[in-house]
Scaffold this active site. Structure first.
Site, mmCIF file in Angstrom:
data_model
loop_
_atom_site.group_PDB
_atom_site.id
_atom_site.type_symbol
_atom_site.label_atom_id
_atom_site.label_comp_id
_atom_site.label_asym_id
_atom_site.label_seq_id
_atom_site.Cartn_x
_atom_site.Cartn_y
_atom_site.Cartn_z
ATOM 1 N N GLU A 118 65.373 -45.527 -11.445
ATOM 2 C CA GLU A 118 66.393 -44.568 -11.022
ATOM 3 C C GLU A 118 65.768 -43.184 -10.881
ATOM 4 O OE1 GLU A 118 70.689 -45.972 -12.786
ATOM 5 O OE2 GLU A 118 69.476 -44.673 -14.052
ATOM 6 N N CYS A 119 65.926 -42.565 -9.729
ATOM 7 C CA CYS A 119 65.488 -41.196 -9.472
ATOM 8 C C CYS A 119 64.022 -41.027 -9.852
ATOM 9 C CB CYS A 119 66.396 -40.194 -10.188
ATOM 10 S SG CYS A 119 66.303 -38.525 -9.522
ATOM 11 N N GLY A 120 63.708 -40.352 -10.969
ATOM 12 C CA GLY A 120 62.312 -40.188 -11.353
ATOM 13 C C GLY A 120 61.611 -41.514 -11.545
#
Length: 436
Positions: A327-329
């Site tokens: 997720e994201c990073g």
């Protein structure tokens, strides 16, 4: 019976978090059990709440969660003496289009739970106008009740007197006024507050804030303004499915953005979570059946992540036979490369073709509704997932098969579709719940 109160303000940056932490710790120091919640998708504040109260805090979100899910989460406050819900942004700030049970505004939670609102007002650069703002917020939505006001960053006794007189004329109670006090300012970073676990002195900071607020705010009057609250049994919990039976979860300073309610829901469903640290060059647990990389600050540790060969090779070996999701990073680390703010390109895991860059910052912020085109751990194709995206990276390349069709809160299709390749999947949004 618990007493419930919502802490809100006209805008961000006024002092909601500091006041919430201070009240929570001050009442805890008096022997009261205090339970906190965070309204909206901020995943940093709950850790500060837990540091102040000694009890885990979770997010409640009217755009992403239905009433049953929210009732299930706030039910944890049933054994508390005081329950505080800290708002996000301004009291009525949400998105234009209604979500599951509201627009994501703090006012939705206040009305839904029947808790009055304690406003934090910063009258810097004004005097009587602060009363007009407070009165406007009080009268804007009939179902939302105002308890009173705490003034923050008051310039002088004369300034305080002018504002107090105007609020008194408007029939609005003032529970206290805080002069400027730099020592209790919480450090900031480009995605918000520095996380609680990164601050060795967080306990002392909260104690000092509690002492300061107790000197200037009538704690008894604030407590008396809260509403007696009898939690209603929830007909259903959150619609959250664990991604596997045994989950290897990346967890350290670079991978820390995960909603507490998600982890609790996974465990409640019988999943076992084993943490590992990519920054310590650890590989995911070989006995796990799925690996999950949350968001965080990989851009601040990109060089170390790139140099940690055991982590990267272990992750690649894991992905040969089992699903890995970021997720994201975490999604960025699953990609081919990440360019940091200084323009230095760092090799990442290479499980996906995603390339991201922080050399030219561009904010991506908002709720996301994704319809999966392919399965991801815990969710079938066609599932409608609700989440929130917040990062400053730009996409240099996103060549893999899109994972989902993703819309923002207005219904517009966005380019951050997520990716899938083999057993690896990733999204830019942080998952909050799945539509029923």
């Amino acid at each position: 019976m618990p007493a419930g109160l919502v802490i809100s303000a006209p805008a961000s940056g006024v002092g909601k978090t500091t006041l919430t932490l201070s009240l929570a710790r001050a009442w805890r120091n008096r022997g009261l059990n205090v339970q906190c919640f965070k309204s909206g998708p901020d995943y940093i504040d709950p850790a500060f709440h837990a540091a102040a109260t000694g009890r885990a805090s979770v997010n409640v979100d009217s755009w992403a969660m239905d009433r049953g899910g929210i009732a299930h989460l706030v039910g944890r406050g049933a054994d508390a003496d005081v329950v505080l819900a800290e708002g996000s942004m301004g009291l009525f700030d949400g998105v234009a289009a209604r979500g599951v049970s509201g627009t994501g505004a703090t006012a939705d939670i206040a009305e839904m739970l029947g808790w009055p609102v304690l406003l934090v007002i910063d009258p810097s650069g004004q005097a009587q106008t602060a009363a007009a703002i407070a009165a406007g917020l009080r009268d804007y939505r009939p179902g939302v009740r105002l308890a009173g006001v705490v003034l923050n960053r008051v310039a002088s006794p004369r300034h305080e007197d002018l504002v107090r007189r105007a609020l008194d004329d408007a029939g609005i109670a003032v529970f206290g006024a805080l002069p400027r006090h730099a020592e209790i300012s919480l450090p900031k970073r480009h995605l918000g507050l520095v996380q609680a676990e990164e601050q060795a002195e967080i306990g002392k900071l909260i104690d000092e804030a509690a002492r300061f607020v107790a000197e200037h705010v009538d704690l008894d009057a604030v407590l008396q303004s809260a509403a007696a609250w009898a939690p209603q049994p929830a007909a259903n919990g959150l619609n959250v499915t664990p991604p596997g039976q045994r989950i290897a979860l990346a967890r350290d300073a670079a991978f820390s953005f995960v909603y507490p309610h998600m982890l609790e829901a996974w465990r409640a469903a019988g999943a076992d979570i084993s943490n590992f640290s990519p920054l310590a060059d650890e590989a995911p647990d070989a006995s796990a059946d799925v690996c999950w990389l949350p968001g965080g600050y990989p851009e601040l540790h990109a060089g170390k992540i790139a140099a940690n060969a055991r982590f990267r090779s272990g992750l690649r070996a894991f992905a040969e036979t089992r699903p890995v999701h970021g997720e994201c990073g975490g999604y960025m680390v699953l990609g081919t490369a990440l360019t940091d703010a200084d323009g230095v390109r760092h090799e990442m895991a290479g499980l996906l073709g995603l390339e991201t860059s922080f050399a030219k910052r561009r904010m991506h912020l908002g709720y996301r509704l994704a319809e999966l085109a392919a399965p991801m751990p815990g969710h079938r194709p066609g599932a409608r997932l609700r989440g929130h995206e917040f990062h400053y990276s730009t996409i240099a390349a996103q060549p893999d098969t899109p994972l989902a069709v993703v819309h923002d809160a207005t219904g517009a299709v966005i380019a951050e579709t997520g990716s899938r390749r083999g057993n690896a999947t990733g999204t830019f949004f942080h998952l909050i719940a799945e539509d029923r």
